[in-house]
Design a protein around this motif. Sequence first.
Motif, PDB file in Angstrom:
ATOM      1  N   GLY A 291       0.814  -1.219   0.000  1.00 49.91           N
ATOM      2  CA  GLY A 291       0.000   0.000   0.000  1.00 49.91           C
ATOM      3  C   GLY A 291       0.840   1.259   0.000  1.00 49.91           C
ATOM      4  N   SER A 292       2.028   1.217   0.634  1.00 48.22           N
ATOM      5  CA  SER A 292       2.828   2.444   0.651  1.00 48.22           C
ATOM      6  C   SER A 292       3.830   2.499  -0.505  1.00 48.22           C
ATOM      7  CB  SER A 292       3.544   2.611   1.998  1.00 48.22           C
ATOM      8  OG  SER A 292       4.392   1.522   2.211  1.00 48.22           O
ATOM      9  N   ILE A 293       4.366   1.365  -0.913  1.00 46.12           N
ATOM     10  CA  ILE A 293       5.334   1.385  -2.039  1.00 46.12           C
ATOM     11  C   ILE A 293       4.610   1.563  -3.369  1.00 46.12           C
ATOM     12  CG2 ILE A 293       7.067  -0.015  -3.284  1.00 46.12           C
ATOM     13  CD1 ILE A 293       7.616  -1.403  -0.506  1.00 46.12           C
ATOM     14  N   ARG A 294       3.404   1.028  -3.447  1.00 44.01           N
ATOM     15  CA  ARG A 294       2.588   1.075  -4.677  1.00 44.01           C
ATOM     16  C   ARG A 294       3.383   0.582  -5.908  1.00 44.01           C
ATOM     17  NH1 ARG A 294      -2.577   3.361  -4.673  1.00 44.01           N
ATOM     18  NH2 ARG A 294      -3.241   3.426  -2.508  1.00 44.01           N
ATOM     19  N   PRO A 295       3.890  -0.648  -5.825  1.00 41.96           N
ATOM     20  CA  PRO A 295       4.641  -1.168  -6.973  1.00 41.96           C
ATOM     21  C   PRO A 295       3.716  -1.510  -8.137  1.00 41.96           C
ATOM     22  CG  PRO A 295       4.329  -2.903  -5.351  1.00 41.96           C
ATOM     23  CD  PRO A 295       3.739  -1.645  -4.763  1.00 41.96           C
ATOM     24  N   ASP A 296       4.283  -1.489  -9.348  1.00 41.18           N
ATOM     25  CA  ASP A 296       3.543  -2.010 -10.507  1.00 41.18           C
ATOM     26  C   ASP A 296       3.578  -3.530 -10.504  1.00 41.18           C
ATOM     27  OD1 ASP A 296       3.050   0.571 -11.960  1.00 41.18           O
ATOM     28  OD2 ASP A 296       5.229   0.651 -11.763  1.00 41.18           O
ATOM     29  N   VAL A 297       4.706  -4.064 -10.014  1.00 35.29           N
ATOM     30  CA  VAL A 297       4.929  -5.510 -10.043  1.00 35.29           C
ATOM     31  C   VAL A 297       5.525  -5.953  -8.720  1.00 35.29           C
ATOM     32  CG1 VAL A 297       6.412  -7.296 -11.072  1.00 35.29           C
ATOM     33  CG2 VAL A 297       5.256  -5.656 -12.554  1.00 35.29           C
ATOM     34  N   VAL A 298       5.076  -7.099  -8.216  1.00 34.57           N
ATOM     35  CA  VAL A 298       5.691  -7.727  -7.043  1.00 34.57           C
ATOM     36  C   VAL A 298       6.204  -9.097  -7.477  1.00 34.57           C
ATOM     37  CG1 VAL A 298       5.313  -8.633  -4.715  1.00 34.57           C
ATOM     38  CG2 VAL A 298       4.125  -6.544  -5.454  1.00 34.57           C
ATOM     39  N   VAL A 299       7.513  -9.325  -7.307  1.00 37.36           N
ATOM     40  CA  VAL A 299       8.079 -10.640  -7.614  1.00 37.36           C
ATOM     41  C   VAL A 299       8.399 -11.314  -6.292  1.00 37.36           C
ATOM     42  CG1 VAL A 299       9.852 -11.925  -8.854  1.00 37.36           C
ATOM     43  CG2 VAL A 299       9.132  -9.684  -9.713  1.00 37.36           C
ATOM     44  N   ASN A 300       7.710 -12.425  -6.024  1.00 33.76           N
ATOM     45  CA  ASN A 300       7.907 -13.108  -4.746  1.00 33.76           C
ATOM     46  C   ASN A 300       8.974 -14.187  -4.863  1.00 33.76           C
ATOM     47  OD1 ASN A 300       7.676 -14.045  -2.141  1.00 33.76           O
ATOM     48  ND2 ASN A 300       6.063 -15.498  -2.677  1.00 33.76           N
TER      49      ASN A 300
ATOM     50  N   GLY B 136      -5.483 -16.398 -10.679  1.00 31.96           N
ATOM     51  CA  GLY B 136      -5.472 -16.577 -12.131  1.00 31.96           C
ATOM     52  C   GLY B 136      -4.764 -15.482 -12.915  1.00 31.96           C
ATOM     53  N   LEU B 137      -4.599 -14.294 -12.324  1.00 33.58           N
ATOM     54  CA  LEU B 137      -3.971 -13.208 -13.089  1.00 33.58           C
ATOM     55  C   LEU B 137      -2.466 -13.114 -12.849  1.00 33.58           C
ATOM     56  CD1 LEU B 137      -6.629 -10.341 -12.895  1.00 33.58           C
ATOM     57  CD2 LEU B 137      -6.038 -11.813 -14.842  1.00 33.58           C
ATOM     58  N   ALA B 138      -1.977 -13.895 -11.897  1.00 34.45           N
ATOM     59  CA  ALA B 138      -0.542 -13.835 -11.581  1.00 34.45           C
ATOM     60  C   ALA B 138       0.271 -14.597 -12.625  1.00 34.45           C
ATOM     61  CB  ALA B 138      -0.287 -14.437 -10.203  1.00 34.45           C
ATOM     62  N   THR B 139       1.553 -14.203 -12.733  1.00 35.30           N
ATOM     63  CA  THR B 139       2.517 -15.027 -13.461  1.00 35.30           C
ATOM     64  C   THR B 139       3.075 -16.032 -12.464  1.00 35.30           C
ATOM     65  OG1 THR B 139       3.224 -13.065 -14.720  1.00 35.30           O
ATOM     66  CG2 THR B 139       4.657 -14.995 -14.799  1.00 35.30           C
ATOM     67  N   VAL B 140       3.094 -17.304 -12.825  1.00 37.02           N
ATOM     68  CA  VAL B 140       3.740 -18.307 -11.979  1.00 37.02           C
ATOM     69  C   VAL B 140       4.902 -18.901 -12.761  1.00 37.02           C
ATOM     70  CG1 VAL B 140       3.472 -20.486 -10.741  1.00 37.02           C
ATOM     71  CG2 VAL B 140       1.606 -18.819 -10.721  1.00 37.02           C
ATOM     72  N   VAL B 141       6.094 -18.771 -12.217  1.00 39.46           N
ATOM     73  CA  VAL B 141       7.317 -19.247 -12.870  1.00 39.46           C
ATOM     74  C   VAL B 141       7.833 -20.461 -12.103  1.00 39.46           C
ATOM     75  CG1 VAL B 141       9.754 -18.674 -13.227  1.00 39.46           C
ATOM     76  CG2 VAL B 141       7.997 -17.043 -13.878  1.00 39.46           C
TER      77      VAL B 141
ATOM     78  N   CYS C 263       4.108 -11.870  -9.466  1.00 41.20           N
ATOM     79  CA  CYS C 263       4.848 -12.991 -10.063  1.00 41.20           C
ATOM     80  C   CYS C 263       5.301 -13.906  -8.933  1.00 41.20           C
ATOM     81  CB  CYS C 263       6.052 -12.477 -10.854  1.00 41.20           C
ATOM     82  SG  CYS C 263       7.061 -13.814 -11.522  1.00 41.20           S
ATOM     83  N   GLN C 264       4.827 -15.130  -8.954  1.00 38.21           N
ATOM     84  CA  GLN C 264       5.141 -16.111  -7.909  1.00 38.21           C
ATOM     85  C   GLN C 264       6.127 -17.136  -8.467  1.00 38.21           C
ATOM     86  OE1 GLN C 264       4.742 -16.587  -4.818  1.00 38.21           O
ATOM     87  NE2 GLN C 264       5.058 -18.784  -4.565  1.00 38.21           N
TER      88      GLN C 264
END
Length: 280
Positions: free
Chosen positions: A48-57, A138-143, A97-98
């Motif tokens: 909520g504070s960083i407001r990233p476009d993308v999160v890569v876990n 369903g909308l995430a990228t899973v690698v 992205c998981q």
Amino acid sequence: MRVLVTGAAGQLGRDTAERFMASGHEVVAAGHQELDITRRDQVLGAIGSIRPDVVVNCAAFTAVDACESSADRAYRVNALAVRHLAEATRRFAAHLCQVSTDYVFSGDQPEPYHEWDRPDPLSVYGASKLAGEQEAGGLATVVRTSWLSGRHGSNMVGTVLGLASRGGPMRFVDDQRGSPSFTPDVAAVIERLCVDRRPGLYHVTNQGSVSWYEFAQKIMIAAGHDPGRVEPIATADLNPPRPAPRPSNSVLENRALTLAGLELPPDFRYSLRRLLAELL
Ligand SMILES: NC(=O)c1ccc[n+]([C@@H]2O[C@H](COP(=O)([O-])OP(=O)(O)OC[C@H]3O[C@@H](n4cnc5c(N)ncnc54)[C@H](OP(=O)(O)O)[C@@H]3O)[C@@H](O)[C@H]2O)c1
């Protein structure tokens, strides 16, 4: 893009953060200390504070054997925490992205596994990571990747180089097969998939496959050591036996990347030589 990388002190996390930075993206690299993904409040607060476009876990409980006796921790980090990340990325319109693993498969199939093959994990680690894939939504990228090595962290290349310099026995199992993969190559595909915000499951490994024994031999040869020092053993002969069962075949065919016309990571022998040139 502004990119949040979680688990950013791990071997894939570090190279993923570096990759996005090198491409000119703004990167917030959060290690375990900075962001504990099992804490829903922290995850919602950070995103909520960083407001990233993308999160890569890239955060995970990756100690495969320890997961057998710490199933709650495995599911808390590898599955429930992904639910928190999915909730937060949905709420703040970021792409998730998981990262997942070849150990979601049992290895009973003789052919390489593609994205539409049915997972059936043998271990708590594999089952918890499969649950994490499902939590990503369903909308995430899973690698899904496999057998990772890179400059940072402990991995097979570091283990073999250490044994080679210390002397002593070098025994590796010859009845588990996979695709050695290299963190900079996986990070490059992660970047591409995230820039495109492509949903769905992708197998992302370097090309080629070996047993752990053959991989150790290839590392010895590429590092200029005698590969004859490496001895093959069977998984059943490991003493003590490892608590977590591993798939005998976890070679991942990168079918979704191929069908989408995207570039595949190179042959693992190429990336092995590149890593050794950096390390030695
Ligand atoms: N390594 C492989 O061969 C391999 C193969 C296939 C797939 N994968 C997948 O690839 C991804 C990256 O693996 P890796 O090899 O880079 O693993 P790694 O080096 O063990 O890094 C994982 C990182 O996650 C952190 N972490 C653990 N619990 C956390 C939490 N609750 N909150 C935030 N961070 C936490 C760890 O920090 P601490 O050390 O402080 O706990 C560590 O820095 C994982 O999803 C893994 O399942 C790895």
